[in-house]
Motif scaffolding. Structure first.
Motif, PDB file in Angstrom:
ATOM      1  N   ASN A  59       0.843  -1.197   0.000  1.00 54.49           N
ATOM      2  CA  ASN A  59       0.000   0.000   0.000  1.00 54.49           C
ATOM      3  C   ASN A  59       0.873   1.239   0.000  1.00 54.49           C
ATOM      4  N   ARG A  60       0.362   2.284  -0.597  1.00 52.31           N
ATOM      5  CA  ARG A  60       0.985   3.606  -0.418  1.00 52.31           C
ATOM      6  C   ARG A  60      -0.106   4.580  -0.015  1.00 52.31           C
ATOM      7  N   VAL A  63       3.929   7.330   2.739  1.00 52.88           N
ATOM      8  CA  VAL A  63       4.308   6.109   3.446  1.00 52.88           C
ATOM      9  C   VAL A  63       4.112   4.897   2.543  1.00 52.88           C
ATOM     10  N   ASN A  64       5.118   4.041   2.474  1.00 49.94           N
ATOM     11  CA  ASN A  64       4.986   2.721   1.859  1.00 49.94           C
ATOM     12  C   ASN A  64       4.669   1.716   2.963  1.00 49.94           C
ATOM     13  N   PHE A  73       5.133  -3.696   7.585  1.00 52.77           N
ATOM     14  CA  PHE A  73       6.307  -2.843   7.506  1.00 52.77           C
ATOM     15  C   PHE A  73       5.865  -1.488   6.959  1.00 52.77           C
ATOM     16  N   ALA A  74       6.046  -0.434   7.733  1.00 53.36           N
ATOM     17  CA  ALA A  74       5.685   0.925   7.303  1.00 53.36           C
ATOM     18  C   ALA A  74       6.952   1.762   7.208  1.00 53.36           C
ATOM     19  N   LYS A  75       7.160   2.378   6.040  1.00 52.69           N
ATOM     20  CA  LYS A  75       8.364   3.178   5.833  1.00 52.69           C
ATOM     21  C   LYS A  75       8.008   4.496   5.152  1.00 52.69           C
ATOM     22  N   PRO A  76       8.157   5.628   5.846  1.00 55.52           N
ATOM     23  CA  PRO A  76       7.954   6.932   5.201  1.00 55.52           C
ATOM     24  C   PRO A  76       9.027   7.181   4.146  1.00 55.52           C
ATOM     25  N   LEU A  77       8.669   7.937   3.117  1.00 57.98           N
ATOM     26  CA  LEU A  77       9.608   8.249   2.045  1.00 57.98           C
ATOM     27  C   LEU A  77      10.355   9.542   2.340  1.00 57.98           C
ATOM     28  N   GLY A  94      12.743   8.644   6.429  1.00 52.83           N
ATOM     29  CA  GLY A  94      12.935   7.209   6.384  1.00 52.83           C
ATOM     30  C   GLY A  94      13.328   6.573   7.699  1.00 52.83           C
ATOM     31  N   GLU A  95      13.904   7.359   8.611  1.00 54.58           N
ATOM     32  CA  GLU A  95      14.289   6.799   9.905  1.00 54.58           C
ATOM     33  C   GLU A  95      13.076   6.420  10.749  1.00 54.58           C
ATOM     34  N   ASN A  96      11.915   6.887  10.356  1.00 60.85           N
ATOM     35  CA  ASN A  96      10.692   6.602  11.123  1.00 60.85           C
ATOM     36  C   ASN A  96      10.022   5.307  10.676  1.00 60.85           C
TER      37      ASN A  96
END
Length: 212
Positions: free
Chosen positions: A82-83, A95-96, A131-135, A139-141
């Motif tokens: 998801n994005r 967020v990915n 897994f959630a990763k901000p762009l 990205g550290e979040n």
């Protein structure tokens, strides 16, 4: 707990592999590949205060393999991507969100008795990892946590090998913002749940659509 959940996912993967060796080609409708595309709605409670995503976000992409032991029940292993991005009135972020789930599958269509012969209703539920990763520079979040997915699909058989379907699913995050220690300002971090609405294609890997 995360260690045991990973072992559970590995167990399902091995179950897929070993059960395939005993399946005959005439029973190949037991195996299906699933592809779906749609939209998502992340819960506002998953973001830090003052940040929230759009109500409808694109894309949601799901890919999976399903094995039915009988017409009524089976298992499925799938991956979803998801994005979602910030609403116009929120600080900007993207967020990915990726998940992996091992699920039990139940098809009550024959017991219901009132659906047309080409339509199947399917419930699916099972645990997984999100897994959630901000762009960008957020990205550290990135986050990872357990989830529990539950969904309902309706399939329409085009022919013996191919059906189209819609799936409404809820991925409940087994976490909270209290588990999150912001690396930066917390912007873009997501510890929460997601609604998905997808439309897809189910393809029997060979043979019949439904097998006993």
């Amino acid at each position: 707990m995360q260690h045991y959940l990973k072992q559970y996912l590995v167990f399902f993967f091995l179950l897929f592999i070993t059960s395939s060796s005993s399946a005959q080609f005439k029973d190949s409708g037991k195996w299906k590949a699933l592809f779906a595309l749609g939209v998502n709605n992340p819960s506002s409670e998953g973001f830090v205060k003052g940040a929230y995503a759009q109500a409808i976000n694109f894309p949601t992409v799901n890919i999976g393999v399903q094995h039915m032991f009988k017409v009524e029940y089976g298992v499925k292993l799938d991956v979803g991507f998801n994005r979602f991005k910030s609403d116009a009135n929120s600080p900007e972020f993207k967020v990915n969100y990726t998940r992996i789930n091992a699920q039990f599958v139940y098809d009550p269509t024959n017991q219901l008795g009132f659906l047309p012969s080409r339509i199947r209703s399917i419930f699916h539920v099972g645990p997984g990892i999100s897994f959630a990763k901000p762009l960008g520079n957020l990205g550290e979040n990135k986050q990872s946590y357990q989830n529990l997915l539950a969904g309902l699909e309706f399939h329409y058989a085009i022919n013996e090998k191919v059906s189209i379907f819609t799936d409404l699913a809820y991925i409940y995050g087994l976490t909270s913002l209290e588990d999150y220690n912001p690396a930066l300002s917390g912007l873009g971090a997501f510890n929460g749940s997601v609604f998905n609405l997808t439309f897809g294609l189910a393809v029997s890997l060979s043979g019949c659509q439904y097998c006993n």
